[in-house]
Motif scaffolding. Structure first.
Motif, PDB file in Angstrom:
ATOM      1  N   VAL A 483     -23.467  40.896  47.826  1.00  0.00           N
ATOM      2  CA  VAL A 483     -23.797  39.470  47.902  1.00  0.00           C
ATOM      3  C   VAL A 483     -25.142  39.246  47.232  1.00  0.00           C
ATOM      4  O   VAL A 483     -26.131  39.907  47.564  1.00  0.00           O
ATOM      5  N   TRP A 485     -27.849  36.066  46.113  1.00  0.00           N
ATOM      6  CA  TRP A 485     -28.102  34.635  46.301  1.00  0.00           C
ATOM      7  C   TRP A 485     -29.542  34.295  45.953  1.00  0.00           C
ATOM      8  O   TRP A 485     -30.438  35.148  45.997  1.00  0.00           O
ATOM      9  N   SER A 490     -25.017  31.300  45.131  1.00  0.00           N
ATOM     10  CA  SER A 490     -24.730  32.672  45.511  1.00  0.00           C
ATOM     11  C   SER A 490     -23.456  33.141  44.804  1.00  0.00           C
ATOM     12  O   SER A 490     -22.675  32.342  44.287  1.00  0.00           O
ATOM     13  N   SER A 492     -20.614  36.839  44.901  1.00  0.00           N
ATOM     14  CA  SER A 492     -20.297  38.114  45.550  1.00  0.00           C
ATOM     15  C   SER A 492     -19.169  38.803  44.800  1.00  0.00           C
ATOM     16  O   SER A 492     -18.383  38.184  44.088  1.00  0.00           O
TER      17      SER A 492
END
Length: 844
Positions: A483, A485, A490, A492
């Motif tokens: 992940v 951000w 963000s 992933s």
């Protein structure tokens, strides 16, 4: 007066020619001393004449005698009649002992070449009479032993080459008689470690080459006494981190080469003890994922930094270069960088040259490129945007011209993400997270049970966000999510980790780490309990993919608590095949055993391919063992059914073949056909192996090139098929003695090519085939009319050659070191960094 001078020159030349041995060349040539002082020297050149002894009628005033590439195994007193001899070249002969070289009393000899002979040892005092010797080359021999006083009497020696021999340790006593030595090359020897103070007697040493030794670490006092050292090469060792403590003992170091080491990250203060460093080369670090804050602190004089060919390098901290204000050249081509941190270029006022081609650059973040306009880009037309899609394939400056926005959310490169990784229990792995953003993103990982990683109990995060997991077990299997951000958004990515087996896998040779990055590896299934064949993507472009594989010479599997199985002989390959499949093409080609790399070219852009490698071992008898209630010896590579049984013969492995002389061979391999709606593709594979020898004059280390192979597949496709690709990873279990590994690769999409790029290429191929058919028809019609009008011509006239339509831009498999389309694309550029393990002598 001029007439007299001319007559004197002519008389001198006639004398020289009169005493010249047959087939040799005798003349006066320029000659430079080791200090680069120019002289005119009487030279007798008898190179490459297959002589078995030194010519007897040499002029007594000969100064340079060249006897390279002959068959001389012993010299008696021939050289004693040459009191003025200053240079002697006996390289590439058959000398088995220095005492057979007849070197006694050559008190004026300055340079001696003995490389590429058959020397096995240097005894005490073997060169004692060479009091004026300044250069000694004994590299590329078979030296396994050097006596403590072997170099006694060589107080004038300035340069010593001992590289590419069989030395296993360094004895500091060798260097005691060499107080003036300035250059020492001792690389390419099986020296696994350096003892403290190994070079302490060499107080005036300026250059030290320790390339290719296999060093995993350096003690803090390894370079004790080298107070004047200016150049150090640690090229191609096994250093897992920068040897900061050892380097801090070199206060005058200016040039440092750490290329091709498995360094995973550059940490704060790694080079703080080398304040005079001017050039630093950190290229070819395949495990490097990031550069931390302050990594180059304490380098006020650093002018050139090389970070080329680091395929997993995706992150530079904004303050990584704050300690190098004088930097003028930053070379970071062929990596995984998407952006440069905001303000990085502006913080380097002296920066003049930047190299970023071959990176997946983002052109939607103008703030990251402030200061780019004043810099000279290396290969600007090859420095291309990879994202966003509307700028993909455009030069960086052009792509930035129309960009806007304030912040850049995290994003991952369009290609290269690893979706699945299969490893053996007990391995240590590194999972990459090549996200880019501005401001730089925060990165963390989520484990299989949703826990955040790294945690106190599990995992370690490198600079750049990569996750290290040491000694993975069955409990570590599952889904891992990276992940990234920042304030703008963000992103992933998910990876599935599969852990197989619960025993130990022991490997001969270098350790192999299953690393996630730069293309997904595929582990092979075979007749054993765990993987023995790993296929990796080394490079992906729009029209070619470079695939390599490692097998590790794996010994039998041992269940927990069992004693290690006896070592079996390594099985040889009986056959190896490479299969490639896509919606447009499917073929199988045979691969020459011993090859480790394959270049798949003439592929379609933005297309998914499935690549499978199958290796079948040659039957090898297993060593006899004594059966017991708890163990049953297996005489074949297949493992036994009993859970407590151990295999007495090793699983199938792929072995590498090294070549030391030029060789070429070609043999037919395989024929494969693929059906399409309107056309049938027929492919023919041929294999060739090549090995490169080194230049006769090369006086430094050169590693023999691994044998390569070439398989060419000819196919013509008219339209893209819409059928779903076959899943070779779900094929039936391989037969005993077989290893198989598959992976999926998606080629990059160049500028102007979207989803329809493959269809456009297919249509273009159809048009080209049609055009060729029309040309052939017109030509055939014309020939028929001509033959009808000229019936009186010779009846035996040869028919016109047909145009081989099946060979127009065929898919090509080539095995070896070259990367990219061989033709008609231009040859790839030379290596961007200097291999300091090589030394070249001046040629007159």
């Amino acid at each position: 007066m001029p007439l007299r001078a001319l007559l004197a020159v002519l008389l001198q030349a006639s004398r020289l020619l009169a005493s010249c041995p047959p087939q040799c060349v005798c003349e006066t040539r320029p000659w430079f001393t080791p200090q680069s002082v120019y002289h005119q020297a009487r030279t007798v050149d008898c190179n490459d004449l297959l002589l078995t002894r030194v010519p007897a009628d040499l002029a007594s005033d000969t100064q340079v005698l060249l006897l390279q590439s002959n068959k001389i195994s012993r010299l008696s007193g021939e050289l004693q009649r040459l009191p003025n001899l200053t240079e002697l070249d006996l390289s590439q002969n058959r000398l088995a002992s220095v005492r057979h070289a007849g070197l006694a009393n050559l008190s004026r000899l300055v340079t001696l070449y003995l490389e590429e002979n058959q020397l096995e040892e240097l005894p005490d005092g073997c060169l004692r009479g060479l009091t004026a010797l300044e250069e000694l080359y004994v590299n590329h021999n078979r030296l396994a032993a050097i006596a403590p006083s072997a170099f006694a009497g060589l107080a004038s020696l300035l340069r010593l080459h001992l590289n590419a021999n069989r030395l296993r340790a360094i004895d500091r006593r060798w260097f005691v008689p060499l107080p003036r030595l300035e250059i020492l090359m001792i690389g390419e020897n099986p020296i696994a470690r350096l003892a403290a103070g190994s070079f302490q007697p060499l107080g005036r040493l300026h250059s030290l080459v320790l390339a290719g030794l296999g060093l995993r670490e350096l003690p803090a006092d390894a370079f004790q006494g080298l107070a004047e050292l200016e150049s150090l090469s640690l090229f191609e060792n096994r250093l897992g981190q920068v040897p900061t403590a050892a380097l801090s003992r070199l206060p005058l170091l200016k040039f440092l080469d750490l290329n091709k080491n498995p360094i995973g990250e550059l940490r704060a203060g790694d080079f703080r003890g080398t304040p005079r460093l001017e050039e630093l080369s950190l290229s070819g670090l395949e495990e490097l994922t990031g550069v931390a804050e302050g990594a180059f602190d304490g380098l006020p004089q650093l002018a050139k930094l090389e970070l080329n060919n680091n395929p997993r390098l995706s992150s530079l901290h904004p303050a990584a270069l704050r300690g190098a204000p004088a930097l003028r050249s930053l070379l970071a081509a062929n990596g995984a960088l998407g952006l440069l941190p905001e303000g990085l270029l502006a913080s380097l006022p002296g920066l003049a040259m930047l190299s970023l081609h071959g990176n997946p650059l983002r052109c939607d973040c103008p703030a990251a490129w402030l200061g780019l306009a004043r810099l000279a880009l290396v290969e600007p037309r090859a420095t291309l945007c990879a994202a966003p899609p509307d700028t993909a394939g455009r030069p960086l400056r052009e792509g930035l011209a129309g960009s806007g926005g304030q912040g850049c959310p995290p994003a991952f490169p369009p290609q290269g993400w690893l979706e699945k990784l299969k490893v053996a229990a007990g391995e240590s792995i590194t999972l990459s997270c090549p996200a880019s953003a501005e401001p730089p993103p925060e990165i963390y990982w989520l484990g299989p049970s949703g826990e955040r990683l790294p945690s106190v109990r599990r995992g370690r995060q490198r600079a750049g966000g990569a996750l290290e997991l040491a000694g993975v077990g069955l409990a570590d299997a599952g889904q891992y999510t990276c992940v990234a951000w920042n304030g703008a958004g963000s992103a992933s990515r998910t990876l599935v980790l599969e852990v197989v087996g619960g025993g130990r896998w022991r490997e001969r040779g270098p350790e192999v780490e299953a690393a996630g990055g730069g293309g997904g590896p595929g582990w092979g299934a075979g007749d054993g309990e765990g993987p023995a064949l790993l296929v990796l993507v080394k490079k992906v472009q729009s029209h070619f993919v470079v695939v390599e594989w490692v097998g590790g010479e794996v010994l039998p599997w041992d269940p927990p608590g069992a004693s290690p199985a006896p070592q079996a002989s390594t099985p040889r390959w009986a056959s190896a095949t490479m299969h490639i499949h896509s919606p447009h093409l499917s073929y199988t080609a045979q691969v020459r055993p011993g090859s480790r790399q394959v270049n798949l070219t003439h592929l379609q852009p933005a297309t998914r391919y499935e690549i499978c490698l199958t290796v079948v071992a040659m039957a090898t008898p297993a060593p006899a063992t004594t059966a017991s209630p708890l163990a049953t010896a297996a005489s074949s590579p297949a493992t036994t059914a009993s859970p407590l049984a151990t295999a007495a013969s090793s699983p199938v492995t792929a072995t590498s073949t090294m070549a030391t002389a030029s060789s070429r061979a070609r043999a037919p391999a395989s024929l494969a056909t693929a059906s399409f709606p309107t056309a049938t593709a027929t492919s023919l594979a041929t294999v060739s192996s090549m090995a490169a020898g080194e230049s006769p004059r090369a006086t430094a280390s050169s590693i023999a090139t691994t044998a390569s192979s070439l398989a060419t597949v000819s196919a013509v496709t008219k339209a893209a098929s819409s059928r779903a690709p076959r899943d070779f990873s779900r094929a039936s279990a391989p037969a005993p003695g077989t290893q198989r590994a598959c992976l999926n690769v998606t080629t990059a999409g160049p500028a102007g090519h979207g989803v329809g790029g493959a269809a456009l290429a297919a249509v273009s191929g159809s048009l080209l085939a049609g055009l060729c058919a029309v040309v052939l028809a017109r030509y055939a019609s014309r020939r028929l009319r001509e033959l009808g009008c000229r019936h009186a011509l010779k009846p035996c006239r040869q028919p016109p050659a047909a145009l081989p339509l099946g060979e127009i831009y065929p898919p090509l498999i080539s095995l070896g070191e070259a990367e990219g389309d061989p033709s008609p694309l231009p040859a790839p550029p030379a290596s961007p960094y200097i291999d300091t393990s090589q030394t070249y002598a001046w040629q007159p």
